[in-house]
Design a protein around this motif. Sequence first.
Motif, short mmCIF file in Angstrom:
data_model
loop_
_atom_site.label_atom_id
_atom_site.label_comp_id
_atom_site.label_asym_id
_atom_site.label_seq_id
_atom_site.Cartn_x
_atom_site.Cartn_y
_atom_site.Cartn_z
N LYS A 8 0.85 -1.35 0.09
CA LYS A 8 -0.06 0.05 0.01
C LYS A 8 0.94 1.23 0.04
O LYS A 8 0.36 2.39 -0.36
CB LYS A 8 -0.89 -0.24 1.26
CG LYS A 8 -0.22 0.28 2.61
CD LYS A 8 -1.24 0.35 3.73
CE LYS A 8 -0.82 0.61 4.96
NZ LYS A 8 -1.65 0.44 5.92
N ASN A 9 2.14 1.03 0.34
CA ASN A 9 3.01 2.36 0.38
C ASN A 9 3.90 2.33 -0.89
O ASN A 9 4.52 3.33 -0.96
CB ASN A 9 4.07 2.34 1.39
CG ASN A 9 3.16 2.67 2.94
OD1 ASN A 9 3.01 3.64 3.08
ND2 ASN A 9 3.04 1.33 3.64
N ILE A 10 3.81 1.36 -1.78
CA ILE A 10 4.57 1.37 -3.00
C ILE A 10 3.82 2.11 -3.97
O ILE A 10 2.56 1.62 -4.31
CB ILE A 10 4.72 -0.10 -3.26
CG1 ILE A 10 5.82 -0.72 -2.55
CG2 ILE A 10 5.42 0.08 -4.73
CD1 ILE A 10 6.00 -2.19 -2.70
N LEU A 78 12.30 0.55 1.40
CA LEU A 78 11.41 1.23 0.38
C LEU A 78 12.05 2.84 0.35
O LEU A 78 12.40 3.46 1.37
CB LEU A 78 9.98 1.47 0.90
CG LEU A 78 8.90 2.01 -0.33
CD1 LEU A 78 8.67 1.19 -1.47
CD2 LEU A 78 7.56 2.07 0.55
N ASP A 79 12.21 3.32 -1.11
CA ASP A 79 12.74 4.76 -0.92
C ASP A 79 11.53 5.85 -0.45
O ASP A 79 10.59 5.65 -0.34
CB ASP A 79 13.39 4.76 -2.25
CG ASP A 79 12.36 5.35 -3.45
OD1 ASP A 79 11.05 4.88 -3.22
OD2 ASP A 79 12.65 5.72 -4.61
N CYS A 80 12.29 6.89 -0.44
CA CYS A 80 11.42 8.25 -0.24
C CYS A 80 10.30 8.43 -0.92
O CYS A 80 9.06 8.71 -0.35
CB CYS A 80 12.33 9.31 -0.23
SG CYS A 80 12.92 9.67 -1.69
N ASP A 81 10.13 8.28 -2.19
CA ASP A 81 8.78 8.38 -2.97
C ASP A 81 7.97 7.07 -3.01
O ASP A 81 6.84 7.31 -3.69
CB ASP A 81 9.56 8.44 -4.27
CG ASP A 81 10.28 10.08 -4.36
OD1 ASP A 81 10.04 10.96 -3.67
OD2 ASP A 81 11.22 9.97 -4.98
N GLY A 82 8.24 6.07 -2.41
CA GLY A 82 7.77 4.81 -2.43
C GLY A 82 7.64 4.28 -3.99
O GLY A 82 6.92 3.27 -4.27
N ASP A 83 8.63 4.66 -4.79
CA ASP A 83 8.67 3.91 -6.28
C ASP A 83 9.92 3.29 -6.76
O ASP A 83 10.18 2.96 -7.67
CB ASP A 83 8.40 5.13 -7.03
CG ASP A 83 9.52 6.27 -7.18
OD1 ASP A 83 10.59 6.09 -6.40
OD2 ASP A 83 9.48 7.26 -8.03
N PHE B 105 16.53 5.26 0.88
CA PHE B 105 16.03 3.95 1.26
C PHE B 105 16.11 3.76 2.82
O PHE B 105 16.68 3.12 3.29
CB PHE B 105 16.72 2.99 0.66
CG PHE B 105 16.51 2.68 -0.55
CD1 PHE B 105 15.71 2.23 -1.25
CD2 PHE B 105 17.38 3.42 -1.65
CE1 PHE B 105 15.18 1.98 -2.76
CE2 PHE B 105 17.39 3.25 -2.96
CZ PHE B 105 16.17 2.67 -3.48
N TYR B 106 15.56 5.13 3.47
CA TYR B 106 15.86 5.03 4.97
C TYR B 106 14.85 4.33 5.61
O TYR B 106 14.77 4.29 6.91
CB TYR B 106 15.93 6.54 5.57
CG TYR B 106 14.78 7.32 4.86
CD1 TYR B 106 14.45 8.03 3.73
CD2 TYR B 106 13.54 7.31 5.88
CE1 TYR B 106 13.21 8.57 3.46
CE2 TYR B 106 12.39 8.07 5.53
CZ TYR B 106 12.36 8.70 4.32
OH TYR B 106 11.30 9.57 4.00
N ARG B 107 13.95 3.72 5.11
CA ARG B 107 12.80 3.10 5.69
C ARG B 107 13.10 1.15 5.49
O ARG B 107 13.22 1.10 4.46
CB ARG B 107 11.39 3.43 5.52
CG ARG B 107 11.11 4.82 5.51
CD ARG B 107 9.79 5.06 5.44
NE ARG B 107 9.67 5.35 3.84
CZ ARG B 107 8.73 5.51 2.98
NH1 ARG B 107 7.20 5.81 3.52
NH2 ARG B 107 8.71 5.62 1.75
N ARG B 108 13.13 0.61 6.48
CA ARG B 108 13.13 -0.91 6.41
C ARG B 108 11.62 -1.39 6.48
O ARG B 108 10.98 -0.94 7.61
CB ARG B 108 14.21 -1.33 7.43
CG ARG B 108 14.51 -2.67 7.43
CD ARG B 108 15.53 -2.99 8.45
NE ARG B 108 15.18 -2.93 9.75
CZ ARG B 108 14.41 -3.81 10.68
NH1 ARG B 108 14.14 -4.77 10.07
NH2 ARG B 108 14.06 -3.21 11.78
#
Lengths: 138, 138
Positions: A8-10, A78-83, B105-108
Amino acid sequence: MDSEELTKNIKFDDSGLVPVIIQDYQSGEVLMLGYMNKEAVRRTLEQGETVFWSRTRQTFWHKGDISGNIQKVKEVRLDCDGDCLLLRVEQVGGAACHTGYRSCFYRRFDRVKGLVVNSKRVFDPDKVYGKKKNEQKS
Amino acid sequence: MDSEELTKNIKFDDSGLVPVIIQDYQSGEVLMLGYMNKEAVRRTLEQGETVFWSRTRQTFWHKGDISGNIQKVKEVRLDCDGDCLLLRVEQVGGAACHTGYRSCFYRRFDRVKGLVVNSKRVFDPDKVYGKKKNEQKS
């Protein structure tokens, strides 16, 4: 694991895909870039092994199905933009690339010589895939 | 450097873009994924600093223009299919992400907690970009 919490965050692109960077969890070497759709992310989390969506073959692709060189997922980021996803993996068999090299990025661009291979092959792709399947990814 | 020698081997997608993985050349940390078109690759090689194509803003984006956090290119690698670049860089300013984190990628993803931030901010984005520009990339 509830993959929905991740998916859901991607932000999947117009084709429903997200690029996935595969990195060796120990050495930090970047091994390859693949693509996953929502179902491939779900299968990857469920199995703990990478499952991509092959854009050329338009099918799921459990990495290592033919070669045995599966990738055990150690960390998902997951990266900052979610992409974009970053998966840190244990590369079984020592090679991620269907050409037999450890990394798909086995060529370096040299200002004088152009593209130069500066890696050694881990396996012979003809022996692993057979000549016909050589063009398929591992 | 003749960028043509490299770009002729790159398979740009239907939008004329190629995904580019940015990796810290010393630590091996994956910092971000960006996109380049042929001209962005040419400028990157010429300047020795990363220049991306911003898909959201539809313009060239010399990384660090606002923040000063430029990326000095140390190595350029191309993958087996020619459809992804890996650039190993020196990240000036210690942070690649416009959110102030070292890596985008600061989120795991944690099986229990969901997405977890497990990095520390290097800078305060409000101070670097101002509140209005906070949404722009660095």
